[in-house]
Design a protein around this motif. Structure first.
Motif, short mmCIF file in Angstrom:
data_model
loop_
_atom_site.label_atom_id
_atom_site.label_comp_id
_atom_site.label_asym_id
_atom_site.label_seq_id
_atom_site.Cartn_x
_atom_site.Cartn_y
_atom_site.Cartn_z
N ARG A 213 0.81 -1.20 0.00
CA ARG A 213 0.00 0.00 0.00
C ARG A 213 0.85 1.26 0.00
O ARG A 213 1.66 1.47 0.89
N LEU A 214 0.65 2.10 -0.99
CA LEU A 214 1.26 3.42 -0.98
C LEU A 214 0.47 4.28 0.00
O LEU A 214 -0.75 4.29 -0.02
N GLN A 215 1.20 5.03 0.83
CA GLN A 215 0.53 5.74 1.91
C GLN A 215 -0.46 6.81 1.44
O GLN A 215 -1.28 7.27 2.19
N ASN A 216 -0.38 7.20 0.15
CA ASN A 216 -1.31 8.21 -0.33
C ASN A 216 -2.50 7.60 -1.08
O ASN A 216 -3.30 8.31 -1.67
N LYS A 217 -2.60 6.28 -1.08
CA LYS A 217 -3.72 5.62 -1.75
C LYS A 217 -4.85 5.39 -0.75
O LYS A 217 -4.85 4.40 -0.01
N VAL A 218 -5.82 6.29 -0.75
CA VAL A 218 -6.89 6.25 0.25
C VAL A 218 -7.68 4.95 0.17
O VAL A 218 -8.02 4.35 1.18
N ASN A 219 -7.97 4.48 -1.04
CA ASN A 219 -8.79 3.26 -1.18
C ASN A 219 -8.06 2.04 -0.61
O ASN A 219 -8.68 1.16 -0.01
N LEU A 220 -6.75 2.00 -0.75
CA LEU A 220 -6.00 0.88 -0.22
C LEU A 220 -5.95 0.92 1.30
O LEU A 220 -5.97 -0.11 1.97
N MET A 221 -5.88 2.11 1.85
CA MET A 221 -5.92 2.25 3.31
C MET A 221 -7.28 1.81 3.85
O MET A 221 -7.38 1.23 4.92
N GLU A 222 -8.31 2.09 3.10
CA GLU A 222 -9.65 1.65 3.49
C GLU A 222 -9.71 0.12 3.51
O GLU A 222 -10.34 -0.49 4.36
N GLU A 223 -9.05 -0.50 2.51
CA GLU A 223 -9.00 -1.96 2.45
C GLU A 223 -8.29 -2.51 3.68
O GLU A 223 -8.71 -3.52 4.27
N LEU A 224 -7.24 -1.83 4.10
CA LEU A 224 -6.50 -2.24 5.29
C LEU A 224 -7.39 -2.12 6.53
O LEU A 224 -7.37 -2.99 7.41
N ASN A 225 -8.17 -1.05 6.59
CA ASN A 225 -9.10 -0.87 7.72
C ASN A 225 -10.13 -2.00 7.78
O ASN A 225 -10.53 -2.43 8.87
N LYS A 226 -10.54 -2.47 6.62
CA LYS A 226 -11.50 -3.58 6.56
C LYS A 226 -10.87 -4.85 7.14
O LYS A 226 -11.52 -5.61 7.87
N VAL A 227 -9.58 -5.07 6.83
CA VAL A 227 -8.84 -6.21 7.38
C VAL A 227 -8.80 -6.11 8.90
O VAL A 227 -9.01 -7.09 9.62
N PHE A 228 -8.54 -4.90 9.40
CA PHE A 228 -8.51 -4.67 10.85
C PHE A 228 -9.85 -5.05 11.48
O PHE A 228 -9.89 -5.71 12.52
N ARG A 229 -10.93 -4.62 10.85
CA ARG A 229 -12.27 -4.89 11.41
C ARG A 229 -12.55 -6.39 11.48
O ARG A 229 -13.11 -6.89 12.46
N VAL A 230 -12.16 -7.11 10.43
CA VAL A 230 -12.36 -8.56 10.40
C VAL A 230 -11.56 -9.23 11.52
O VAL A 230 -12.08 -10.09 12.25
#
Length: 346
Positions: A213-230
């Motif tokens: 994940r590039l730190q400026n890619k908002v959609n990818l950070m959102e994907e990471l947040n989804k992983v956290f929630r799971v």
């Protein structure tokens, strides 16, 4: 007692194999940083402002970081006045002492991985592509397996087929199973399946890869947040570690990544890879001193066991190894000379 001697005595109590790994892995940084410092102190008969300016340039070239360099040089100025140091050669042990102090500055930070017996320990790895993230996961899997723990890998980087394949190669090498889906699958779904598999197989450590994940890619950070929630839904206190993998050869760019990921991904520790491939290993000093995130492991080579827990004293000893050995030899010669003189007098 010289700080070089204190450092040598401390290192003697540690593993010779690990000491050699640090010494070999930091050879390029040692050539750039310490050899230039050694040349500097031999050119100056006295310590003046020109001396400190050149020292600043050498440290910045080794990617120690401007803020850290300013702090370090101010400390050295203070020590020169306090100890009444006149000979520039006498400053090298003081520099090594200050580097150890800087690297130990946040000793209250826990540099050990948060692993507990009797639970499923989940470690999430983040970082941009090409930093050695998958290799780090493979080496850490090997480390845990050597400790007698049961390990499982999760191929959460589903954006690249190569990432899944690379993790499978490491799984085969280490003898550890990999939970995977097809390329383009939902990363959170892979992690969910991996957690279920880990629970049913009574796994000790689950290592989860994620996309670069590039730190400026908002959609990818959102994907990471989804992983956290799971993860948190399945194991309420997970992940137990979020490890940011950085490539030491990128220098200050690694620092920029650490700052960005630290804020957005809840990073708990850093693994700094490829230290053996760069002359700018000073970035370790900058990261340790300027960020509130501990460096937990460093990559010192390509072998399976070249991923080592970060040790400030081993790090500085490796940088000054040649000078420490030289001082030791001179001390032994002086001691033999004194003994011979005593014998002749008798």
């Amino acid at each position: 007692m010289s700080f070089f001697k204190k450092l040598r005595e401390t290192i003697v109590k540690k593993s010779e194999e690990v000491t050699q790994k640090f010494t070999d892995g930091l050879s390029k940084t040692r050539d750039l940083l310490v050899e230039k410092v050694d040349d500097l102190v031999r050119r100056y008969k006295k310590i003046d402002e020109d001396f400190f300016e050149e020292l600043e340039e050498i440290l910045i070239a080794a990617d120690v970081g401007v803020n850290t360099v300013m702090e370090l040089v101010d400390e050295l100025r203070s020590e020169v006045r306090k100890r009444k140091i006149e000979n520039a050669l006498d400053l090298q042990p003081v520099l090594s002492e200050k580097l150890v102090e800087l690297l130990k500055n946040n000793e209250d930070q826990n540099c050990k991985l948060n692993i507990e017996e009797g639970r499923l320990n989940i470690i999430l790895f983040v970082g941009v592509n090409g930093v050695g993230k998958t290799t780090t996961i493979g080496k850490m899997a090997h480390m845990f397996k050597q400790e007698g723990r049961k390990v499982l890998l999760a191929a959460g980087d589903t954006f690249r087929a190569a990432a899944i394949e690379q993790l499978e190669v490491w799984g085969d090498r280490v003898g550890v199973d990999v939970v995977k889906h097809q390329q383009g699958a939902d990363p959170a779904a892979v992690i969910f399946d991996a957690v279920q598999a880990a629970k049913s197989r009574k796994v000790d450590v689950l290592l989860c890869d994620t996309a670069g994940r590039l730190q400026n890619k908002v959609n990818l950070m959102e994907e990471l947040n989804k992983v956290f929630r799971v993860l948190q839904r399945e194991v309420p206190d997970a992940p137990h570690e979020v490890i940011l993998v950085l490539d030491a050869t990128t220098g200050q760019n690694a620092m920029a990544q650490a700052k960005a990921f630290g804020k957005s991904a809840g990073v708990t520790g850093i693994v700094l890879t490829k230290l053996d491939g760069t002359a700018k290993g000073g970035i370790v000093i900058a990261i340790r001193n300027e960020l509130d995130i501990p460096v937990k492991y460093v990559g010192l080579g390509e072998k399976m066991d070249d991923l080592q827990p970060f040790d400030p004293e081993q790090f500085v000893h490796a940088l000054f190894a040649g000078l420490i050995a030289k001082e030791s030899e001179e001390a032994e010669e002086d001691s033999e000379g004194t003994s011979q003189s005593d014998f002749e007098q008798k």
